[in-house]
Structure formats: C-alpha cells, structure tokens
Design an enzyme around this catalytic site. Structure first.
Site: not given
Ligand code: AP5
Ligand code: MG
Length: 214
Positions: A13, A88, A127, A160, A172
């Site tokens: 994402k 979410r 990552r 990280r 997660r």
């Molecule tokens: P990346 O693009 O970073 O993936 P992402 O989908 O953004 O993953 P996140 O870990 O950020 O998602 P998340 O939903 O767990 O975390 P968030 O910050 O939203 O890609 C990942 C890696 O893979 C990178 O190294 C990239 O280079 C590689 N990659 C990407 N695409 C690829 C491909 N096609 N092929 C190979 N490699 C690839 O949330 C964190 C925390 O915040 C949550 O756990 C929760 O506690 C809280 N939170 C956030 N939003 C909410 C909400 N709305 N409600 C409640 N709690 C929330």
């Molecule tokens: Mg992300």
C-alpha cells in the site's frame, strides 16, 4: 479523485501510494504513518496508540476516525487523496461514508491488493525506510542502487519499524483477516471495488493501478 488502497500488512500500500502520488498528484494519507509520528512526538494520541501498535492490534476506531476527519479538511488534499491503511474496520468505513457526505466529497475507487499471507512476512521483515525522505526499500526486492545510500535523497539513514518483526506481523495479519477483510464485501456492494494481483513485481502493480485510475 479520492481513492482507498485496501490490503494486508506488506501488500504494498505504502509503496504504491507514493508512486500514485507522483503520477497523479494525489496526497497519500497513511494512518500508520500519522500514528507513528504521534508515537515519536509522545503526544496524547501517540501514548494511546503505542502499545496497541507494538502488539499488532488495531487502535480504536474513534481515534483514527478523528485523525482522518481533521486531515481531509486540510488545504493540500482538496484535489484528491489516497487512503492507505484506512478504513480498517466496517465501523471506520461507515464513518468515512458519513464524513465524505458531510464534506461534499466523493469516493471514486477502492483498489484491493490481492496477496498471499506467507510471502508478506518476508516482505515486512526485510523492509527499511529512508529516515530522511521516507523512500521505502527491501533487503531483497528493492535495494538502493548504491549500498547504504538512498536513491532519492542520498542519505544513509535506513530505519526499520518497531512492529516489523515476525511475531507482530502474524498478529497484524490476524487483525486484517478478522476486522479488515470484510471491507472487500462492503465496497463490493458499492460497485467501487477493483481487485488487482499484488504478488507481481512492484512496477507491474503500479501499472495495473494506473490503468484503473486512467
Ligand atoms: P509496503 O508498501 O511498505 O507495504 P504496506 O502495505 O504499506 O504494509 P504496512 O506494513 O505499512 O501495512 P500495515 O497495514 O501493517 O501498517 P500501517 O502502517 O498501515 O511494502 C512492504 C515491503 O514489501 C517493502 O519493503 C516493499 O519494498 C516490499 N514490496 C512492496 N510491494 C512489493 C512487490 N510487489 N513485490 C516485492 N516486494 C514488494 O499500520 C501500522 C499499525 O498502525 C497497525 O498495525 C495498527 O496498529 C495501526 N493502525 C494504522 N491504521 C489504523 C486504522 N485505520 N485503524 C486502527 N489501527 C490502525
Ligand atoms: Mg504502509
């Protein structure tokens, strides 16, 4: 244009939101990034979110809805935004519908990134992010052209996330399947859902998304 990127942790994402920002002039709104900034600042929101995030759970609907409601009023997002990591839960999706209506805004499309669970662990544990400009990297799938130097800004500050360990990622993923996956049905019923294969190479995912958005 206002869009949602829907997918589990590691689906890509954040990676794709940054590319769509550049290609389409939309603004990425990542609730994860906003919450991490609040944790780093030690604010009241950050203190409420810190432990839940470290354990891989979801912070309260009320808290994130408040953050998004304030953020979409700001001047820089009036020409369009990309929601990354919000909504979410069904409660968040319903609240977003109400907010958009109140603010006379539309939701144009929801892009679901279809991925398999197991490869996501490797994506997340490999990552890193440039602490200076925010560019994302992966130890295997997206290395900087020159080792130790960010392609975009040249800094040597690869960071990280505290929640990027295997144990937390598994929690997660459980949270995603139990609380977020029902949104596929929710948006399917609106006719705004488009699904793409998130397991192909990063450039191919971008191409599929830009095709939907053009
Ligand atoms: P990346 O693009 O970073 O993936 P992402 O989908 O953004 O993953 P996140 O870990 O950020 O998602 P998340 O939903 O767990 O975390 P968030 O910050 O939203 O890609 C990942 C890696 O893979 C990178 O190294 C990239 O280079 C590689 N990659 C990407 N695409 C690829 C491909 N096609 N092929 C190979 N490699 C690839 O949330 C964190 C925390 O915040 C949550 O756990 C929760 O506690 C809280 N939170 C956030 N939003 C909410 C909400 N709305 N409600 C409640 N709690 C929330
Ligand atoms: Mg992300």
């Amino acid at each position: 244009m206002n869009i949602i990127l829907l997918g589990p942790p590691g689906a890509g994402k954040g990676t794709q939101a940054k590319r769509i920002e550049e290609a389409k002039g939309l603004v990425q709104l990542s609730t994860g990034d906003m919450l991490r900034a609040a944790v780093a600042a030690g604010s009241e929101v950050g203190m409420k979110a810190k432990e839940v995030m470290a354990a891989g759970g979801l912070v309260s609907d009320e808290l994130v809805i408040g953050i998004i409601s304030d953020r979409i009023d700001e001047d820089d997002v009036q020409d369009g935004f990309i929601l990354d990591g919000f909504p979410r839960t069904v409660a968040q999706a319903e609240a977003l519908d109400v907010l958009l209506k109140e603010k006379s805004k539309n939701l144009d499309v929801v892009i679901e990134m279809q991925v398999e669970d197991d490869p996501l662990i490797k994506r997340i544990t490999g990552r890193s992010t440039c602490g200076s400009c925010g560019e994302g990297y992966h130890d295997e799938f997206k290395k900087p052209a020159v080792e130790g130097k960010c392609d975009k800004c040249g800094a040597n500050d690869f960071q990280r996330r505290a929640d990027d360990n295997e144990e937390t990622v598994r929690s997660r993923l459980v949270a995603y399947h139990e609380q977020t996956a029902p949104l596929v049905d929710y948006y399917g019923k609106t006719g705004k859902l488009k699904s793409i294969d998130g397991m192909v190479a990063i450039d191919d995912v971008t191409a599929a998304m830009l095709d939907i958005l053009s």
